[in-house]
Design an enzyme around this catalytic site. Structure first.
Site, PDB file in Angstrom:
ATOM      1  N   SER A   1       0.869  -1.179   0.000  1.00  0.00           N
ATOM      2  CA  SER A   1       0.000   0.000   0.000  1.00  0.00           C
ATOM      3  C   SER A   1       0.901   1.224   0.000  1.00  0.00           C
ATOM      4  CB  SER A   1      -0.916  -0.007   1.224  1.00  0.00           C
ATOM      5  OG  SER A   1      -0.301   0.703   2.285  1.00  0.00           O
ATOM      6  N   LYS A   2       0.334   2.334  -0.478  1.00  0.00           N
ATOM      7  CA  LYS A   2       1.176   3.524  -0.592  1.00  0.00           C
ATOM      8  C   LYS A   2       1.662   3.994   0.780  1.00  0.00           C
ATOM      9  CE  LYS A   2       0.836   4.639  -5.139  1.00  0.00           C
ATOM     10  NZ  LYS A   2       0.155   5.243  -6.232  1.00  0.00           N
ATOM     11  N   ARG A   3       0.997   3.539   1.835  1.00  0.00           N
ATOM     12  CA  ARG A   3       1.381   3.986   3.177  1.00  0.00           C
ATOM     13  C   ARG A   3       2.395   3.052   3.843  1.00  0.00           C
ATOM     14  NH1 ARG A   3      -3.572   3.162   4.537  1.00  0.00           N
ATOM     15  NH2 ARG A   3      -4.318   3.463   2.433  1.00  0.00           N
TER      16      ARG A   3
END
Ligand code: GLU
Length: 484
Positions: A254-256
């Site tokens: 995930s981008k996080r």
């Protein structure tokens, strides 16, 4: 393929170049170079809610830093421009009209509320549904009534029933979808701006793209796109859908996710070498077949092939990337490593922005001392902190050494040598140590470990002579006095 290969990287400019986009762009680039084709960079900016104008330059900067030079794009133009979608609206309109006239598309007046209700009803019946197609057969009167209400239609593509849509994907091999699972989808919003699925096929066709490489998340868009190519009488390009990139825990990235560094810009800032990052990304899904893992860009161009791209997800191994970058840093000319490290030392407040010749030589020696050890340039700050911090932190092992009986004798003798030394250069220091050996009778480990532990607080570390020179006469003397 008889036509020259034309591939494209088509980011939505929402921010910096992500590792997934970089992989797509790299594979595009390698194939284009290998086959004497063209590598096009096109910006898909029709989703104005997610659009970021700076994203265009950010994406190009990322590609530039990686050394993936493009042949056609917004900055240099090309024969099939413009290369951003918002400047191509009239082109989409022409094709949209064609689909409307041929009956492959129709205006849909459903409001958000109408669609919401439809979805709720479908759910209640336990159906999984796309759009019901309720505006497919509006009469001229119904249309006039909607228009009179002031409604603006979106345009939907009419998905034919009972079709199997199959294609030979260059990575996934044969893929098939049933058209019945696809509801009529929106190809242009009420303001006339096309949606991704429609704009992408018009552009790929007009730009003569014959191989579409992109992430697997677009696989389910492909049957929709094939249907539109057919409706417009356009040849369908070949496709290659790249498997996901998983994080170290083998979970979807995930981008996080902070366990991995995801944006190319961050690698640049941390002082990675672009050729190492390129080498690493090439191996996210592609395997060369042999044991060799280190490839220059030229070697990748000569060897890269979609046949050897895996259908299974690639795992992003940060440790491997760091290992690889360290291997490249070790081989890089020292001057290049110095250029990468200096801004980090400045930022840490360790060195002045302007250095005189002696300062320059000192910094070069400092970085040279750590070149083998650093995984990326920003690490120089941590690796070299013992040369800057006033306070010396002594670790457990070093503390144990310093308790040994011979240590005060060795350190006192060395302090004497240091205080009367005329020169404290890397070349001069061995003679001082030799003299301590003569005077005290201690040599080898007993001599060197004591001095190293006393001055660096660690038992192991880089070259002792260079370390002492870097600390400098004053600091060495002060630290010895302190301990004694
Ligand atoms: N703009 C799309 C994206 O960024 C491109 C998809 C495609 O390559 O067709 O995901």
């Amino acid at each position: 393929m008889n036509q020259p290969l034309r591939v494209r990287y088509a980011p939505s400019p929402t921010g910096h170049l992500h590792i997934g986009g970089a992989r797509t762009a790299l594979f595009d680039y390698l194939l284009a170079r290998r086959h004497g084709g063209a590598f096009v960079v096109r910006f898909e900016d029709t989703d104005q809610t997610r659009h970021k104008e700076s994203g265009i330059e950010d994406q190009l900067n990322g590609l530039r830093w990686l050394g993936l030079e493009w042949d056609e794009s917004v900055d240099i133009g090309g024969p099939y421009g413009p290369y951003r979608q918002m400047e191509r609206l009239d082109i989409y309109q022409t094709h949209l009209n064609q689909l409307l006239q041929s009956g492959h598309a129709y205006p849909c007046y459903c409001s958000e509320a109408d669609l919401e209700q439809e979805r709720a009803e479908q759910e209640a019946r336990g159906e999984m549904g796309g759009y019901s197609g309720k505006c497919r057969h509006l009469t001229p009167e119904q249309i006039a009534a909607f228009e009179a209400e002031g409604r603006k239609p979106s345009t939907r593509f009419l998905v034919p029933a009972d079709r199997i849509i199959g294609f030979e994907d260059k990575v996934r091999e044969h893929v098939e979808f049933e058209s019945n699972g696809i509801g009529d989808f929106i190809i242009a919003r009420p303001d006339g701006i096309p949606t991704y699925n429609f704009a992408v096929i018009v552009d790929d066709h007009m730009m003569k793209i014959n191989l579409v490489i992109r992430g697997e998340e677009h696989l389910s868009n492909t049957p929709r796109q094939i249907l539109m190519y057919e409706a417009l009488g356009m040849p369908v390009p070949e496709f290659a859908h790249l498997a996901l990139i998983l994080n170290q825990d083998r979970k979807k990235m995930s981008k996080r996710d902070e366990s991995i560094i995801q944006f190319i810009e961050q690698y640049r800032e941390l002082g990675y070498l672009p050729e190492a990052v390129v080498n690493f990304i090439a191996l996210l899904g592609w395997s060369p077949g042999g044991e060799e893992e280190m490839f220059t860009k030229e070697e990748l161009i000569a060897q890269f092939d979609l046949d050897r791209v895996s259908k299974s997800p690639a795992v992003f191994d940060m440790d491997k990337l760091n290992w690889m970058n360290n291997a490249y840093l070790k081989k890089a000319p020292l001057s290049r490593v110095v250029d990468l490290c200096v801004p980090h030392l400045q930022k840490a407040g360790y060195i002045e922005p302007q250095l005189d010749e002696a300062g320059q030589a000192w910094v070069t020696a400092l970085i040279g001392l750590n070149q083998e050890r650093m995984r990326f340039a920003a690490e120089i700050v941590e690796l070299s902190s013992i040369f800057f911090k006033e306070e010396l932190v002594i670790d457990e092992e070093a503390a144990a050494i310093l308790k040994e009986e011979h240590v005060p004798v060795v350190l006192t003798s060395f302090l004497g040598q240091v205080e009367q030394a005329e020169s404290f250069t890397v070349e001069a220091i061995p003679a001082l140590l030799k003299q301590v050996q003569k005077d005290t009778g201690y040599k080898g480990k007993q001599l060197f470990m004591s001095i190293r532990s006393a001055l660096t607080g660690q038992v192991h570390g880089p070259d002792l002579n260079v370390s002492l020179y870097l600390l400098g006469k004053e600091k060495v003397a002060a630290r010895l006095q302190n301990l004694l």
